[in-house]
Scaffold this motif. Structure first.
Motif, short mmCIF file in Angstrom:
data_model
loop_
_atom_site.label_atom_id
_atom_site.label_comp_id
_atom_site.label_asym_id
_atom_site.label_seq_id
_atom_site.Cartn_x
_atom_site.Cartn_y
_atom_site.Cartn_z
N THR A 1 3.19 5.88 -2.92
CA THR A 1 3.07 6.97 -1.94
C THR A 1 2.87 8.32 -2.63
O THR A 1 3.69 8.73 -3.43
CB THR A 1 4.35 7.02 -1.06
N THR A 2 1.77 8.99 -2.29
CA THR A 2 1.53 10.32 -2.86
C THR A 2 1.91 11.39 -1.83
O THR A 2 2.07 11.10 -0.64
CB THR A 2 0.03 10.52 -3.20
N ASP A 3 2.01 12.62 -2.30
CA ASP A 3 2.32 13.72 -1.38
C ASP A 3 1.20 13.87 -0.34
O ASP A 3 1.47 14.23 0.81
CB ASP A 3 2.52 15.02 -2.16
N ASP A 4 -0.04 13.58 -0.74
CA ASP A 4 -1.15 13.63 0.22
C ASP A 4 -0.98 12.58 1.32
O ASP A 4 -1.28 12.84 2.48
CB ASP A 4 -2.50 13.40 -0.48
N ASP A 5 -0.49 11.40 0.92
CA ASP A 5 -0.23 10.37 1.93
C ASP A 5 0.77 10.88 2.96
O ASP A 5 0.62 10.64 4.16
CB ASP A 5 0.35 9.10 1.27
N VAL A 6 1.80 11.57 2.47
CA VAL A 6 2.84 12.08 3.38
C VAL A 6 2.23 13.06 4.38
O VAL A 6 2.48 12.97 5.59
CB VAL A 6 3.99 12.73 2.58
N GLY B 1 0.81 -1.22 0.00
CA GLY B 1 0.00 0.00 0.00
C GLY B 1 0.84 1.27 0.00
O GLY B 1 2.08 1.21 0.02
N PRO B 2 0.17 2.43 0.00
CA PRO B 2 0.87 3.71 -0.17
C PRO B 2 1.52 4.28 1.09
O PRO B 2 2.29 5.22 1.00
CB PRO B 2 -0.25 4.65 -0.64
N ARG B 3 1.19 3.73 2.26
CA ARG B 3 1.71 4.36 3.49
C ARG B 3 2.51 3.38 4.34
O ARG B 3 2.44 3.38 5.55
CB ARG B 3 0.54 4.98 4.28
N PHE B 4 3.31 2.58 3.67
CA PHE B 4 4.19 1.65 4.36
C PHE B 4 5.62 2.20 4.31
O PHE B 4 6.19 2.35 3.22
CB PHE B 4 4.13 0.26 3.73
N PHE B 5 6.19 2.49 5.47
CA PHE B 5 7.53 3.10 5.50
C PHE B 5 8.50 2.31 6.38
O PHE B 5 9.46 2.85 6.92
CB PHE B 5 7.43 4.55 6.01
N GLY B 6 8.22 1.00 6.54
CA GLY B 6 9.08 0.18 7.38
C GLY B 6 10.16 -0.51 6.56
O GLY B 6 9.95 -0.82 5.39
N PHE B 7 11.31 -0.72 7.16
CA PHE B 7 12.38 -1.61 6.63
C PHE B 7 12.86 -1.37 5.19
O PHE B 7 13.44 -2.28 4.60
CB PHE B 7 11.96 -3.08 6.65
N VAL B 8 12.64 -0.27 4.55
CA VAL B 8 12.98 -0.08 3.12
C VAL B 8 12.36 -1.20 2.26
O VAL B 8 13.06 -2.10 1.78
CB VAL B 8 14.50 -0.05 2.81
N MET B 9 11.07 -1.16 2.08
CA MET B 9 10.41 -2.13 1.20
C MET B 9 9.50 -1.35 0.27
O MET B 9 8.67 -0.58 0.72
CB MET B 9 9.53 -3.08 2.01
N GLY B 10 9.69 -1.58 -1.02
CA GLY B 10 8.80 -0.95 -1.98
C GLY B 10 7.52 -1.76 -2.11
O GLY B 10 7.41 -2.86 -1.58
N GLY B 11 6.55 -1.19 -2.81
CA GLY B 11 5.38 -1.98 -3.20
C GLY B 11 5.70 -2.64 -4.54
O GLY B 11 6.84 -2.63 -4.98
N SER B 12 4.71 -3.19 -5.19
CA SER B 12 4.93 -3.72 -6.54
C SER B 12 4.22 -2.82 -7.52
O SER B 12 3.00 -2.61 -7.39
CB SER B 12 4.37 -5.12 -6.69
N LEU B 13 4.96 -2.29 -8.48
CA LEU B 13 4.29 -1.57 -9.57
C LEU B 13 3.26 -2.54 -10.16
O LEU B 13 3.59 -3.71 -10.41
CB LEU B 13 5.30 -1.20 -10.65
N PRO B 14 2.02 -2.09 -10.40
CA PRO B 14 0.99 -3.02 -10.88
C PRO B 14 1.44 -3.82 -12.11
O PRO B 14 1.14 -5.00 -12.23
CB PRO B 14 -0.19 -2.10 -11.21
#
Ligand SMILES: *Cc1c(COP(=O)(O)O)cnc(C)c1O
Length: 457
Positions: free
Chosen positions: A431-436, A70-83
């Motif tokens: 992650t969008t700027d709004d999420d931040v 998801g867009p608001r995961f900031f743990g352990f340096v893990m990206g999401g998967s580009l669709p």
């Protein structure tokens, strides 16, 4: 249910899962975790209908997952998967290619070769650098260090693959005091020892201090870092690499996420000089945002790489065709290069630059917002890592726990040069700027809350 219906059903569930993540709590609820009890049954004697098994997985396990995608995961340096990489992963799973040997699975072997070429260009590495697509940076470090072990001992007249380390000339292994723990693990697996290393002091940002480098005597291996896991800092490569090479040492760079700074003209200065090293490792499941698990070991010495990894000594076919398994610890393996090729093809180098630079800007915004709110940001933000203290170690730990409980976003605790901190790693395409901004509000609100007495002890 026919195969096609079954796959469509699974794809529909996957899409609904991902859409739902944007609003679901990033951490799974207590009820979802309790629901995992339903998995605990005896080995079933009778089978089940495939569609019911998939439905059960979705019902029981989907809610009990951590929202890494998801867009608001900031743990352990893990990206999401580009669709698109998820889509490619699905297709590649249907292909079910055992991508060990080019002649057997030419399609996926070619994809890896092409992706390897693009990566060399992206990171500014030699045109003939070898690459092994492995599970992640841990295995990439182990693979590259095995190539290093081969080369430095071969130079000393010792065949380590044939004869092992018994009676071999001792290798001097030098790491920074802030070396990632998985490098130590790799050194242990290779018989070089987790703690039988010389640790070089680091500066206040976690960078290796060249003035503390011991005198190197071959056979020697120096392990440097592109991207300290806490601060994102880079070791000063030009001086360290030059001094190691003067003494015939092999230089390895652990660049699990930091190597990607090379993809941005604005950040590339951070990696300056790393291209002179002998091997490099990086992750794809971190900043390239492909599904787990995926990373690469790269070396400037294809012969050493293949000598350490090929099943038999008859490696490197004269035709110049690249067999993936000559460069990986595994023989049978999934076609990891498929998603890497897909991500690079879809983003292009421009899109990748934008992804990296956006995440760095978002990390800087976190640091700015938190320090304006009166909290201490522990180091400058050079890349995508932010360290913040909310006050006492107890209070900082309590804020991290409260944040995870709140579920708007996810960050973990860390200890940085003796200080307890919360670490924010921004590395997702989603992650969008709004999420931040939304996360900043929650962090600041929880950070200002008086310490609850239960957590005070
Ligand atoms: C994440 C990380 C690793 C380990 O990578 P895995 O993908 O978990 O195997 C190694 N080094 C650094 C600097 C890292 O950030």
């Amino acid at each position: 249910m026919r195969t096609s219906e079954l796959l469509h059903d699974a794809a529909g569930r996957a899409a609904r899962y991902l859409t739902g993540l944007a609003e679901r709590s990033v951490t799974p609820s207590a009820a979802a975790i309790e629901g995992l009890e339903r998995l605990h049954e005896g080995l079933p004697t009778g089978g089940s209908a495939p569609e019911e098994v998939v439905a059960f997985l979705d019902e029981v396990v989907s809610p009990a997952t951590l929202g890494i995608a998801g867009p608001r995961f900031f743990g352990f340096v893990m990206g999401g998967s580009l669709p698109v990489t998820l889509a490619a992963n699905l297709l590649a799973s249907a292909w079910d290619q055992n991508s060990a040997i080019h002649q057997v699975t030419p399609g996926t072997a070619e994809l890896e070769s092409v992706a390897l070429g693009w990566l060399r260009e992206l990171f500014g590495l030699p045109d003939d650098a070898s690459g092994g697509f492995v599970t992640g940076a841990t295995m990439a470090n182990a693979t590259a260090l095995a190539a290093a072990r081969h080369r430095v001992l071969a130079d000393a007249g010792w065949d380590v693959e044939a004869d092992g380390l018994f009676g071999a000339p001792p290798i001097q292994v030098v790491v920074g005091a802030e070396v990632h723990p998985t490098v130590r693990k790799s050194l242990g697996v290779l018989g070089l020892g987790r703690t039988r290393v010389h640790e070089v002091e680091v500066d206040a940002h976690g960078r290796m201090r060249p003035d503390r480098l011991p005198e190197l005597r071959s056979p020697a291996i120096l392990v440097l870092q592109a991207g300290n896991v806490n601060t994102g800092a880079f070791d000063p490569f030009p001086e360290l690499v030059a001094r190691a090479h003067e003494k015939g040492a092999w230089v390895h760079v652990d660049g699990a996420f930091g190597l990607w700074a090379a993809a941005s003209p604005a950040l590339r200065h951070l990696t300056a000089g790393m291209e002179e090293a002998d091997s490099w490792s990086t992750d794809f499941h971190k900043w390239l945002n492909v599904p787990f698990d995926s990373g690469i070991a790269l070396t400037r010495d294809p012969e050493a790489h293949a000598a350490a990894m090929a099943v038999s000594a008859a490696y490197l076919p004269s035709s110049g065709v690249r067999d993936p398994s000559n460069f990986t610890p595994e023989l049978s393996r999934r076609a990891r290069g498929v998603e890497v090729w897909t991500a690079l093809k879809t983003l292009g180098s421009d899109g990748l630059t934008q992804l990296i630079e956006r995440n760095v800007r978002q990390a800087q915004r976190f640091a700015e917002g938190l320090s304006q709110a009166g909290f201490e940001v522990l180091d400058e933000v050079v890349l995508n890592q932010v360290l913040v203290s909310f006050g006492s170690p107890e209070h900082t730990r309590a804020v991290v726990a409260a944040l995870q409980e709140d579920g708007t976003c996810y960050c973990g605790p860390t200890v940085w040069q003796g200080r307890t901190a919360m670490r924010i790693s921004v590395s997702s395409w989603a992650t969008t700027d709004d999420d931040v901004e939304r996360c900043l509000e929650v962090m600041i609100r929880l950070g200002r809350k008086p310490e609850p007495s239960a957590a005070a002890g």
